[in-house]
Scaffold this active site. Structure first.
Site, PDB file in Angstrom:
ATOM      1  N   GLU A   1       0.824  -1.208   0.000  1.00  0.00           N
ATOM      2  CA  GLU A   1       0.000   0.000   0.000  1.00  0.00           C
ATOM      3  C   GLU A   1       0.855   1.254   0.000  1.00  0.00           C
ATOM      4  O   GLU A   1       2.000   1.244   0.444  1.00  0.00           O
ATOM      5  CB  GLU A   1      -0.925  -0.002   1.220  1.00  0.00           C
ATOM      6  CG  GLU A   1      -1.994  -1.073   1.088  1.00  0.00           C
ATOM      7  CD  GLU A   1      -2.994  -1.070   2.220  1.00  0.00           C
ATOM      8  OE1 GLU A   1      -4.136  -1.475   1.982  1.00  0.00           O
ATOM      9  OE2 GLU A   1      -2.645  -0.668   3.332  1.00  0.00           O
TER      10      GLU A   1
ATOM     11  N   CYS B   1       3.958   8.281   0.801  1.00  0.00           N
ATOM     12  CA  CYS B   1       4.455   7.280   1.742  1.00  0.00           C
ATOM     13  C   CYS B   1       4.436   5.947   1.006  1.00  0.00           C
ATOM     14  O   CYS B   1       3.377   5.504   0.565  1.00  0.00           O
ATOM     15  CB  CYS B   1       3.546   7.266   2.970  1.00  0.00           C
ATOM     16  SG  CYS B   1       3.941   5.972   4.145  1.00  0.00           S
TER      17      CYS B   1
ATOM     18  N   CYS C   1       6.624  -7.805   6.382  1.00  0.00           N
ATOM     19  CA  CYS C   1       7.830  -7.343   7.083  1.00  0.00           C
ATOM     20  C   CYS C   1       8.304  -8.452   8.013  1.00  0.00           C
ATOM     21  O   CYS C   1       7.493  -9.212   8.548  1.00  0.00           O
ATOM     22  CB  CYS C   1       7.513  -6.088   7.901  1.00  0.00           C
ATOM     23  SG  CYS C   1       8.970  -5.306   8.628  1.00  0.00           S
TER      24      CYS C   1
ATOM     25  N   CYS D   1       7.478  -5.810  14.891  1.00  0.00           N
ATOM     26  CA  CYS D   1       7.272  -4.774  15.915  1.00  0.00           C
ATOM     27  C   CYS D   1       5.849  -4.949  16.454  1.00  0.00           C
ATOM     28  O   CYS D   1       4.903  -5.099  15.681  1.00  0.00           O
ATOM     29  CB  CYS D   1       7.453  -3.384  15.314  1.00  0.00           C
ATOM     30  SG  CYS D   1       9.120  -3.073  14.725  1.00  0.00           S
TER      31      CYS D   1
ATOM     32  N   CYS E   1       2.747  -2.674  15.345  1.00  0.00           N
ATOM     33  CA  CYS E   1       2.586  -2.351  13.919  1.00  0.00           C
ATOM     34  C   CYS E   1       1.744  -3.407  13.228  1.00  0.00           C
ATOM     35  O   CYS E   1       1.949  -4.610  13.429  1.00  0.00           O
ATOM     36  CB  CYS E   1       3.969  -2.266  13.276  1.00  0.00           C
ATOM     37  SG  CYS E   1       3.919  -1.974  11.504  1.00  0.00           S
TER      38      CYS E   1
ATOM     39  N   GLU F   1      10.750  -3.067   5.871  1.00  0.00           N
ATOM     40  CA  GLU F   1      11.941  -2.427   6.428  1.00  0.00           C
ATOM     41  C   GLU F   1      12.884  -2.108   5.266  1.00  0.00           C
ATOM     42  O   GLU F   1      13.523  -3.014   4.714  1.00  0.00           O
ATOM     43  CB  GLU F   1      12.599  -3.366   7.447  1.00  0.00           C
ATOM     44  CG  GLU F   1      13.982  -2.957   7.909  1.00  0.00           C
ATOM     45  CD  GLU F   1      14.097  -1.505   8.377  1.00  0.00           C
ATOM     46  OE1 GLU F   1      13.251  -1.041   9.153  1.00  0.00           O
ATOM     47  OE2 GLU F   1      15.045  -0.829   7.935  1.00  0.00           O
TER      48      GLU F   1
ATOM     49  N   SER G   1      13.004   5.485   6.453  1.00  0.00           N
ATOM     50  CA  SER G   1      12.758   5.244   7.876  1.00  0.00           C
ATOM     51  C   SER G   1      13.138   3.808   8.214  1.00  0.00           C
ATOM     52  O   SER G   1      12.737   2.875   7.523  1.00  0.00           O
ATOM     53  CB  SER G   1      11.275   5.483   8.167  1.00  0.00           C
ATOM     54  OG  SER G   1      10.992   5.205   9.516  1.00  0.00           O
TER      55      SER G   1
ATOM     56  N   SER H   1      13.063   4.743  13.802  1.00  0.00           N
ATOM     57  CA  SER H   1      11.885   4.482  14.631  1.00  0.00           C
ATOM     58  C   SER H   1      12.399   4.044  15.996  1.00  0.00           C
ATOM     59  O   SER H   1      12.761   2.890  16.192  1.00  0.00           O
ATOM     60  CB  SER H   1      11.036   3.380  14.000  1.00  0.00           C
ATOM     61  OG  SER H   1      10.546   3.839  12.768  1.00  0.00           O
TER      62      SER H   1
ATOM     63  N   HIS I   1      11.091   4.959  19.542  1.00  0.00           N
ATOM     64  CA  HIS I   1       9.961   4.555  20.397  1.00  0.00           C
ATOM     65  C   HIS I   1      10.290   4.239  21.851  1.00  0.00           C
ATOM     66  O   HIS I   1       9.386   4.190  22.678  1.00  0.00           O
ATOM     67  CB  HIS I   1       9.180   3.380  19.787  1.00  0.00           C
ATOM     68  CG  HIS I   1       8.812   3.583  18.348  1.00  0.00           C
ATOM     69  ND1 HIS I   1       8.418   4.813  17.828  1.00  0.00           N
ATOM     70  CD2 HIS I   1       8.781   2.727  17.304  1.00  0.00           C
ATOM     71  CE1 HIS I   1       8.163   4.681  16.548  1.00  0.00           C
ATOM     72  NE2 HIS I   1       8.384   3.437  16.201  1.00  0.00           N
TER      73      HIS I   1
ATOM     74  N   CYS J   1      -0.236   5.952   9.972  1.00  0.00           N
ATOM     75  CA  CYS J   1       0.977   5.130  10.116  1.00  0.00           C
ATOM     76  C   CYS J   1       0.694   3.835  10.836  1.00  0.00           C
ATOM     77  O   CYS J   1      -0.055   3.790  11.789  1.00  0.00           O
ATOM     78  CB  CYS J   1       2.133   5.818  10.834  1.00  0.00           C
ATOM     79  SG  CYS J   1       1.835   7.399  11.537  1.00  0.00           S
TER      80      CYS J   1
HETATM   81  N1  SAH Z   1      10.308  -0.399   8.990  1.00  0.00           N
HETATM   82  C1  SAH Z   1      10.465   1.011   8.922  1.00  0.00           C
HETATM   83  C2  SAH Z   1       9.446   1.715   8.055  1.00  0.00           C
HETATM   84  C3  SAH Z   1       8.000   1.301   8.161  1.00  0.00           C
HETATM   85  S1  SAH Z   1       7.112   1.768   9.626  1.00  0.00           S
HETATM   86  C4  SAH Z   1      10.518   1.607  10.312  1.00  0.00           C
HETATM   87  O1  SAH Z   1      10.341   0.860  11.279  1.00  0.00           O
HETATM   88  O2  SAH Z   1      10.775   2.781  10.448  1.00  0.00           O
HETATM   89  C5  SAH Z   1       6.900   3.510   9.487  1.00  0.00           C
HETATM   90  C6  SAH Z   1       6.643   4.199  10.805  1.00  0.00           C
HETATM   91  O3  SAH Z   1       5.323   3.922  11.293  1.00  0.00           O
HETATM   92  C7  SAH Z   1       7.602   3.760  11.886  1.00  0.00           C
HETATM   93  O4  SAH Z   1       8.070   4.836  12.637  1.00  0.00           O
HETATM   94  C8  SAH Z   1       6.708   2.883  12.734  1.00  0.00           C
HETATM   95  O5  SAH Z   1       7.230   2.735  14.005  1.00  0.00           O
HETATM   96  C9  SAH Z   1       5.382   3.637  12.664  1.00  0.00           C
HETATM   97  N2  SAH Z   1       4.239   2.848  13.117  1.00  0.00           N
HETATM   98  C10 SAH Z   1       4.047   1.532  12.973  1.00  0.00           C
HETATM   99  N3  SAH Z   1       2.881   1.149  13.535  1.00  0.00           N
HETATM  100  C11 SAH Z   1       2.320   2.269  14.046  1.00  0.00           C
HETATM  101  C12 SAH Z   1       1.088   2.533  14.741  1.00  0.00           C
HETATM  102  N4  SAH Z   1       0.241   1.566  14.992  1.00  0.00           N
HETATM  103  N5  SAH Z   1       0.837   3.810  15.113  1.00  0.00           N
HETATM  104  C13 SAH Z   1       1.701   4.800  14.822  1.00  0.00           C
HETATM  105  N6  SAH Z   1       2.862   4.608  14.165  1.00  0.00           N
HETATM  106  C14 SAH Z   1       3.170   3.364  13.773  1.00  0.00           C
END
Ligand code: SAH
Length: 356
Positions: free
Chosen positions: A94, A107, A114, A118, A121, A166, A197, A220, A222, A339
């Site tokens: 997407e 985006c 993936c 995480c 996500c 990723e 990212s 990322s 967190h 996101c």
């Molecule tokens: N794998 C990469 C890129 C994809 S995720 C990465 O981890 O950066 C893109 C962004 O969306 C990341 O910062 C991720 O932590 C965030 N993200 C994932 N799930 C989310 C959620 N449920 N709410 C808000 N941000 C989220």
């Protein structure tokens, strides 16, 4: 048995020219085709109007264009546009267009699914099926650029690799895709407007530095504490904060590019003053800025978004201590375009059903 056709966009310009010469044609025909593919974003050989019928036929017989198709495009109340992208092998990823005044941000995804799991996500719940090819990355940008033009009469200004996957675990293809997006022979966009990212693959962050990339890097983060980060991002077990921090210092030394830290604020987990203090320490490692992201629930009830008052305090603490910090409110929630929502299971199933 039909022979597998070659993905013509996997060929370099020189390889394309050589293929024409080997076929008894002129090398410059290869140049023409290359322009159709990467500058004019052609998705069929019929479009290539400066080639004669025989040449187009020969291309058609031997090569394929693995064009990415738009399926189920949706426009959110806030103007965010999301779509499924169907790949040549029927797999889905997407992409999203996020308009904000004149700024038009695409985006895009880098992998189908993936591998990083995480916990917060939606994509993390899917298996990694395969990497996207450079042309599939390029196609997403072209589609989203067209939406910006059609819906908002604006050019695309920014690209973020924050869709599915990723990017640093699909390193070569992401860099090749970016090359086509930025080079004058391709879309000619500025690398300064692109952000990759990552969840934090230390070795590959160093490789970005060695390759002297011109695009921006976001981590990322967190949680700025290994125990907490291990709980939500399993990748931290093999790439802990020390390793990632060192890699970022190496990246900055070579590229002089400020890094962005993304920080989702989870209720009763990482939004306290202690957490802000740890984050502040981490920020001192390298010139950086922080985006505090509102958590988008993915439906499993495991996490909750932090209260706005807590987020504001968290942000103020950072700013008071000299960190550039901004709260990023979520966009496109009504269409699951926010996101981390891109792999929303129910929606994915609906897309697949529609296709059958
Ligand atoms: N794998 C990469 C890129 C994809 S995720 C990465 O981890 O950066 C893109 C962004 O969306 C990341 O910062 C991720 O932590 C965030 N993200 C994932 N799930 C989310 C959620 N449920 N709410 C808000 N941000 C989220």
């Amino acid at each position: 048995m039909e022979l597998q056709k070659i993905d013509i966009r996997s060929l370099t310009l020189d390889q394309l020219k050589a293929a024409f010469v080997a076929n008894g044609d002129k090398a410059f025909r290869g140049q023409q085709v290359y322009e159709w593919l990467w500058k004019k974003s052609a998705h069929s050989f019929e479009q290539m109007s400066n080639l004669n019928f025989e040449t187009r036929n020969w291309l058609q017989t031997n090569y394929a264009i693995h064009a990415v198709e738009v399926v189920d495009k949706q426009v959110s109340n806030d103007g965010t546009i999301k779509s499924g992208f169907k790949l040549y092998d029927n797999k889905l990823v997407e992409g999203v267009l996020i308009p904000a005044d004149e700024r038009m941000t695409a985006c895009v995804s880098s992998q189908v699914g993936c591998s990083l799991t995480c916990r917060f996500c939606a994509t993390g719940k899917l298996d990694r099926e395969r990497n996207l090819s450079p042309d599939e990355i390029y196609d997403q940008v072209v589609h989203i650029r067209n939406w910006a033009q059609q819906h908002y009469q604006n050019p695309l200004t920014n690209i973020v690799f924050m869709g599915m996957g990723e990017p640093l675990l699909n390193y070569a293809n992401v860099l090749k895709g970016i090359e086509k997006i930025t080079s004058p022979e391709g879309l000619g966009m500025s690398a300064e407007r692109i952000t990759v990212s990552t969840a934090g693959i230390a070795k590959m962050i160093k490789k970005l530095a060695d390759d002297n990339v011109r695009f921006n890097l976001a981590l990322s983060l967190h949680a700025a504490n290994d125990t907490k980060r291990n709980m939500i991002m399993p990748i931290n077990e093999s790439n802990n904060l020390k390793a990632v921090g060192e890699a970022l210092q190496y990246f900055y030394k070579k590229t002089k590019k400020r890094v962005t830290f993304e920080y989702i604020a989870f209720k009763n987990f990482n939004e306290g003053l202690e957490d802000a203090k740890e984050l502040l320490q981490f920020c001192k490692l390298v010139p950086s800025k922080v985006n505090i992201i509102e958590y988008n629930p993915t439906g499993d009830g495991q996490f909750e978004k932090a209260d706005s008052s807590k987020i504001d305090k968290f942000c103020q603490y950072l700013e008071k201590n000299g960190v550039i910090a901004k709260v990023r409110r979520s966009r496109g929630k009504d269409i699951d375009a926010a996101c981390g929502q891109l792999a929303n299971k129910k929606h994915e199933e609906a897309l697949i059903k529609e296709d059958q």
